[in-house]
Design a protein around this motif. Sequence first.
Motif, PDB file in Angstrom:
ATOM      1  N   ASN A 109       0.836  -1.212   0.000  1.00  0.00           N
ATOM      2  CA  ASN A 109       0.000   0.000   0.000  1.00  0.00           C
ATOM      3  C   ASN A 109       0.868   1.259   0.000  1.00  0.00           C
ATOM      4  OD1 ASN A 109      -2.388  -1.443   0.178  1.00  0.00           O
ATOM      5  ND2 ASN A 109      -2.727  -1.050   2.348  1.00  0.00           N
ATOM      6  N   ALA A 113       1.123   4.020  -2.866  1.00  0.00           N
ATOM      7  CA  ALA A 113       0.588   5.360  -2.610  1.00  0.00           C
ATOM      8  C   ALA A 113       1.659   6.444  -2.748  1.00  0.00           C
ATOM      9  CB  ALA A 113      -0.040   5.406  -1.224  1.00  0.00           C
ATOM     10  N   LEU A 267      -6.835   3.099  -1.218  1.00  0.00           N
ATOM     11  CA  LEU A 267      -6.275   1.999  -2.018  1.00  0.00           C
ATOM     12  C   LEU A 267      -6.772   0.650  -1.505  1.00  0.00           C
ATOM     13  CD1 LEU A 267      -4.230   1.062  -4.177  1.00  0.00           C
ATOM     14  CD2 LEU A 267      -2.428   1.290  -2.472  1.00  0.00           C
TER      15      LEU A 267
END
Length: 395
Positions: A109, A113, A267
């Motif tokens: 993640n 990101a 996400l």
Amino acid sequence: MISSRVRNLKESSTLRVNALVNRMKAEGKEVFNLTAGEPDFPPSEAAKNAVLEAVAKNQSKYTPTAGIPELRELIAKKTNSQQSAISVSRPWRASDVVVTNGGKQAIFNAIFALVDSGDEVVFGAPFWLSYPEMVKAAGGTSVVIETRAETGYRIQPEQLERAISEKTKLLILNSPSNPTGSVYAKDDLRALGEILKKHPTVWVLSDEIYDRIEFVKGVWVSFLDANPELRDRTVTVNGLSKSGAMTGWRVGWSITPESLTPALISLQGHSTSGICSLSQAAAIASLKLSHSDFEPQRLEYLNRRNLALEVLRKSAKIKAYEPAGAFYLFVDCGALLKDDQDANGLAERVLQEAKVAVVSGVDFGAPKCIRISFATDPSTLREGCERLVRFFDSM
Ligand SMILES: Cc1ncc(COP(=O)(O)O)c(C=O)c1O
């Protein structure tokens, strides 16, 4: 037909070796398996009972994407207890936590990101083999710093200085480390922090998944405990796979500043959503245990580390690094290999001829080394290491 992002990903070598071991076992062959990347202990009774209770209470619904509030609260509390400087000035809150499917998803993640196409991500070799693959999948470029056993497999400040460019977006640190078991002391982290202060757009991801498995008590510290000034650009990753002995229950997390957390939640909300509700019940119970409940496991790992080191050091042909944490021994086999050979062939020979499964260092960015796991019972560990020594000495 496969997208270029996914087409270029490498299969995990640890999974490949395990498939080979399972095939040999199915053929009735004896194998001493020293490849495990997971504890051989069961989870705590408290965690197991919490799952049963959650089942009985029909806790079967979706949970919030970022995790059950009580769990996020406990994670913030645990992190604050490991980052004393932060807990005094600006303590982490439950809302800074995202509970993920293992530490792996927290790292994925964060990389997704933060990293744009063309951005550079710096980390040291030997590295956990998923870092370069995740960076690749995000369209970034890995910038790998070679570390050496002589300097404890730690990135040296001058190396970091040289590796950072205007394209650098992220530095990944992993202490205790997989695969070397190396640990950064507070002063080491401070020295890296001094360099980072000169580069205000570089983020840090501190992978602390092996935090409770340390052999020199008090040396390991959380990155932000050493560098509280970097709070607003640091991602701390942790979880219960290793220290809580619950790899299959998939509980990890990230703690991040407000500028990043909503992106991580978004996400995850469009990919996996919140993690399994039963695993979150186990995590809550596990996080309520005291630090001393984990002491027997730590001592057992320490005994096994010492046992394996004592056996391996009988061979003058290899150099085993003494790990200060995690449950791996990283062994330099350079003296056994010709210039054009790497440890893949050696690991295969060891498996076929000595019946010992180890992981080659090639995919960890250390092509002349092998990784031995001591997350296995002492008799398998002793026999496996003795066989390795006999095999290497006969080469
Ligand atoms: C260094 C490191 N980081 C992260 C992970 C991911 O852990 P998890 O099983 O919680 O996803 C592992 C697992 O092997 C690891 O070794």
